[in-house]
Motif scaffolding. Structure first.
Motif, PDB file in Angstrom:
ATOM      1  N   SER A 431       0.832  -1.202   0.000  1.00  0.00           N
ATOM      2  CA  SER A 431       0.000   0.000   0.000  1.00  0.00           C
ATOM      3  C   SER A 431       0.866   1.251   0.000  1.00  0.00           C
ATOM      4  N   ASP A 482     -13.077   1.677   6.440  1.00  0.00           N
ATOM      5  CA  ASP A 482     -12.884   0.240   6.560  1.00  0.00           C
ATOM      6  C   ASP A 482     -13.853  -0.536   5.684  1.00  0.00           C
ATOM      7  N   ASN A 487      -7.250  -3.211   5.039  1.00  0.00           N
ATOM      8  CA  ASN A 487      -6.036  -2.510   5.481  1.00  0.00           C
ATOM      9  C   ASN A 487      -6.253  -0.999   5.510  1.00  0.00           C
ATOM     10  N   SER A 490      -3.847   1.167   8.149  1.00  0.00           N
ATOM     11  CA  SER A 490      -2.440   1.286   7.767  1.00  0.00           C
ATOM     12  C   SER A 490      -2.285   2.039   6.455  1.00  0.00           C
ATOM     13  N   THR A 491      -3.230   1.857   5.525  1.00  0.00           N
ATOM     14  CA  THR A 491      -3.160   2.597   4.260  1.00  0.00           C
ATOM     15  C   THR A 491      -3.306   4.092   4.499  1.00  0.00           C
ATOM     16  N   THR A 554      -3.971  -9.662  13.920  1.00  0.00           N
ATOM     17  CA  THR A 554      -3.421  -9.179  12.645  1.00  0.00           C
ATOM     18  C   THR A 554      -4.351  -9.496  11.483  1.00  0.00           C
ATOM     19  N   PHE A 559      -5.152  -3.505   9.194  1.00  0.00           N
ATOM     20  CA  PHE A 559      -3.716  -3.266   9.121  1.00  0.00           C
ATOM     21  C   PHE A 559      -3.050  -4.291   8.208  1.00  0.00           C
ATOM     22  N   ILE A 560      -1.954  -3.892   7.604  1.00  0.00           N
ATOM     23  CA  ILE A 560      -1.163  -4.803   6.791  1.00  0.00           C
ATOM     24  C   ILE A 560       0.154  -5.088   7.512  1.00  0.00           C
ATOM     25  N   GLU A 561       0.471  -6.357   7.687  1.00  0.00           N
ATOM     26  CA  GLU A 561       1.706  -6.779   8.368  1.00  0.00           C
ATOM     27  C   GLU A 561       1.873  -6.096   9.725  1.00  0.00           C
TER      28      GLU A 561
END
Length: 762
Positions: A431, A482, A487, A490-491, A554, A559-561
């Motif tokens: 992202s 969302d 994600n 986080s994006t 997670t 969120f990503i990672e």
């Protein structure tokens, strides 16, 4: 006479010492990171080379029974140290990625009855693969050697920028073969090949191409292959049949037929060999044509034998590694440091021919007139430390990489800078739009030799492509909802950081209207911060925060990672604002402390399928890049000694001079760049800023040779594994009281001295 003799002895010893210091490749171990999830490859390549010639131990996502192989993630680089067999040697590899592609044009030498299937690791005799032992394996920069036990063949590999050079020492045999497998590839997809073509030009020259639809959706690679001796026969097998067979009735294509075409082809070239006879292969690649591939081969290897090519490439590595000379506490630290530099200088990779032609994103042929064109931009990872490292130690190359990004943007129908691109393809992986901080970092630090205003315009255009990954909603609402994109949190946070770096470049160029717009956008992280719980949280289109929410999970939490606990710390553009929002230092510090000490529930590892287990310290996930600045957050509180403590702990726990020595994917050099910076004692906390945050150096001395002709020396007094705290810092002999170092301070040259101590200087 005795005096003269002693003088000559001293000169000789001095010369040997200097030469020994210059042979920095002795400290590089390409096998580091080849076990578990480091995803590095051990084979031969030159710095930033277009060819990465390396052994593959397994790659296929489906086993011999057609069942999906869940372990395919292990083979992003084609090689796993614990595997007992080698399938062959292919010419293209990613280093340290979490996704797979490439593995083009596998070569395998064999003896005995011809077999055109790879067989299995459990029963290698059922195919052309071979058992091997690490006792007979050697891996050095630009050199790889291994004994193929089943065929009694010694394999040796080296490269130039665009040519893979093979040397195989055979036993006496009337049934010696070279297999050229065009079916082979490193990928997560079945039927990746779209088409392959092989043309036998004569009894030593083969040309052809391979077109694939994998992670890169449309990728074509051309080759020219030359044998050192004529083959006496050849043939191929097409492992996919076609409904129209009229053409096949006219010729027996499987034996000595000069044109081979199809989706699933394996060819063989047959020889008779004497005991100890060497057969050489030179295999050149081109993104444009077989003619260009042949020109690459002639230009880079003509008139040179294997040993000369090997030495030339190793000299290139010594030159690149020599940009930083260190004195360490022990050899293990030297191996860690120079292997990290080696991994940092593997990618991005050169992507153009000797005549400067390359295939662009628009699939047309372009010419890089005034720059070297590069590909393999894993920007979600590498904008954080790898490109700032290039910007420091080799800004000219970094400028060419930026010019390559700008060419990509011009060829893009979206007019977007790269997100994650390779081989004339945009993969749209991860992202954000992280070409922007790479460009901004060069502009702000004054190293840009491209048209900075034109580059800024490309950044602005990229940051306003409304149909990209929730960007339309982000521009309207200030956050990605969302219920619009996964994600989402986080994006939003990544867009906000990229916007901040763009604002810094605009300010440097005096474009204050642009600065005002994007500095405002950079505060959008606040839109997804839920003050009632003190964490970032997914927010819906109606403005409400999502009710079902787990700060440690997670999976599906926006969120990503990462999770809300660790990703809530990702505001490098405004750490003071983030700390204030989280309740000030009194509440923030316990949260940050707990990140490194808490115990994660089993569900965390179940959700990530154990992928990140190797890189975890508490809830700090070093193997995932959004955490890479976190240890330096203590510099923005009243406890900077904890940055020093945490950095040294991470260096020890996450980097070891061993095959499983990397705590996660190296991610095209980002993990290694973190190690290099942190070992030197400073880190680019927010790319796009001129400042580096000070940490705790882990060497005794380092001399950086800069491209402007200056040298910058880091001198560390009282260094030891126990003396991890900085009691005093001096810059050019003057007491240095700050916690950040400016890029311009380094470029002026001089000496940065750290005085270390066993206790914090509170």
């Amino acid at each position: 006479m005795k005096k003269r003799f002693c003088f000559y002895i001293l000169v000789l010893l001095f010369t040997q010492t200097v030469m020994g210091q210059d042979q920095l490749i002795q400290y590089v171990n390409p096998l580091i990171g080849t076990r578990k999830m480091g995803h590095t490859f051990p084979g031969a390549t030159v710095p930033f080379g277009a060819v990465q010639l390396s052994p593959d131990t397994d790659t296929l996502p489906y086993d011999v029974n057609g069942k999906y192989n869940a372990d395919v993630y292990k083979y992003c680089a084609g090689y796993q140290y614990d595997d007992p067999t080698i399938v062959g040697f292919s010419h293209t590899h990613f280093s340290g990625t979490g996704h797979s592609d490439l593995g083009d044009f596998l070569i395998m030498p064999t003896t005995g009855p011809l077999q055109l299937n790879p067989g299995t690791a459990a029963n290698p005799e059922t195919g052309y693969r071979s058992r091997f032992r690490h006792a007979t394996e050697t891996a050095e920069p630009n050199y790889y050697k291994v004994k193929l036990e089943d065929h009694d063949i010694l394999a040796e590999l080296t490269t130039t920028t665009r040519v893979g050079v093979h040397q195989y020492t055979f036993p006496q045999s009337e049934d010696a073969h070279i297999i050229l497998d065009l079916m082979h590839g490193i990928y997560n997809y079945a039927d990746k090949n779209v088409w392959t073509f092989v043309r036998v030009e004569n009894d030593t020259l083969i040309t052809g191409f391979k077109q694939t639809n994998g992670w890169a959706r449309t990728r074509t690679v051309y080759f020219a292959m030359v044998f050192s001796k004529p083959f006496r026969s050849y043939g191929f097998a097409n492992f996919k049949t076609y409904p129209y067979k009229g053409f096949y009735k006219r010729f027996d294509q499987t034996k000595n037929f000069p044109e081979m075409a199809g989706e699933q082809i394996r060819a063989h070239f047959d020889f008779g060999t004497e005991a100890g006879e060497k057969i050489g292969i030179r295999f050149a690649l081109s993104p444009v044509s077989t003619r260009n591939a042949l020109e690459n081969l002639l230009a880079e290897t003509s008139g040179q034998d294997f040993e000369r090519i090997k030495k030339k490439g190793q000299d290139q590595w010594n030159e690149e590694l020599g940009r930083i000379k260190i004195e360490a506490l022990n050899k293990e630290d030297q191996v860690n440091f120079y292997t990290a530099m080696y991994h940092a200088f593997l990618s991005p990779t050169v992507y153009m021919d000797q005549n400067r032609e390359y295939k662009g994103l628009d699939q047309n042929v372009h010419k890089a007139e005034e720059f070297t064109n590069y590909t393999t931009f894993s920007l979600w990872d590498t904008y954080r430390a790898l490109h700032p490292f290039f910007n420091l130690v080799q800004p000219k190359r970094n400028n060419d990489m930026i010019r390559s990004m700008l060419a990509h943007q011009q060829q893009s129908v979206h007019k977007m800078l790269p997100v994650w691109s390779h081989y004339a393809n945009e993969n749209w992986c991860m992202s954000g739009y992280h070409s922007v901080p790479v460009i901004a970092d060069a502009i702000v630090k004054g190293t840009a030799d491209f048209d900075a205003n034109k580059a800024l315009d490309a950044c602005i255009q990229t940051a306003n492509v409304r149909y990209y990954d929730g960007l339309d909603a982000y521009l309207q609402k200030g956050y990605v909802p969302d219920d619009v994109r996964p994600n989402s949190v986080s994006t939003t946070m990544e867009y906000a950081f990229d916007d901040w770096s763009l604002a810094q470049a605009a300010k440097k160029l005096g474009r204050m209207d642009v600065y005002d717009t994007f500095i405002k956008r950079s505060q959008n992280w606040k839109q997804v911060f839920d003050a009632s719980i003190g964490y970032m949280r997914p927010r819906l289109s109606d403005g409400s925060f999502r009710k079902e929410f787990d700060v440690l999970s997670t999976h599906g939490q926006g969120f990503i990672e990462g999770n809300a606990w660790n990703f809530s710390l990702f505001v490098p553009q405004d750490p003071k604002g983030m700390i204030a929002a989280m309740g000030g230092e009194k509440r923030f510090l316990p949260h940050l402390d707990s990140l490194f000490s808490m115990h994660l529930p089993d569900k965390f590892f179940e959700e990530t399928e154990d992928i990140t287990r190797d890189g975890i310290i508490g809830n700090y996930v070093h193997g995932n890049e959004p955490s890479h600045h976190v240890a330096y957050l203590y510099n923005f509180t009243g406890q900077p000694w904890k940055t020093q403590e945490r950095v040294r702990m991470i260096l020890k726990k996450q980097y070891q001079p061993a095959v499983d020595g990397l705590g996660g994917n190296d991610d095209c050099g980002q993990m290694s760049a973190w190690y290099i910076f942190s070992t030197l004692g400073f880190y680019p906390f927010a790319p796009g800023a001129e400042d580096y945050q000070l940490g705790s150096p882990a060497i005794k001395k380092a001399v950086l040779t800069l491209e402007n002709g200056k040298t910058f020396t880091i001198d560390v007094k009282n260094q030891s594994d126990k003396n991890v705290y900085v009691s005093k810092v001096l810059l050019n002999g003057q007491t240095f009281n700050g916690l950040s170092l400016k890029h311009s301070d380094i470029l002026r040259g001089g000496v940065l001295q750290f005085i270390m101590a066993p206790r914090p200087a509170k």
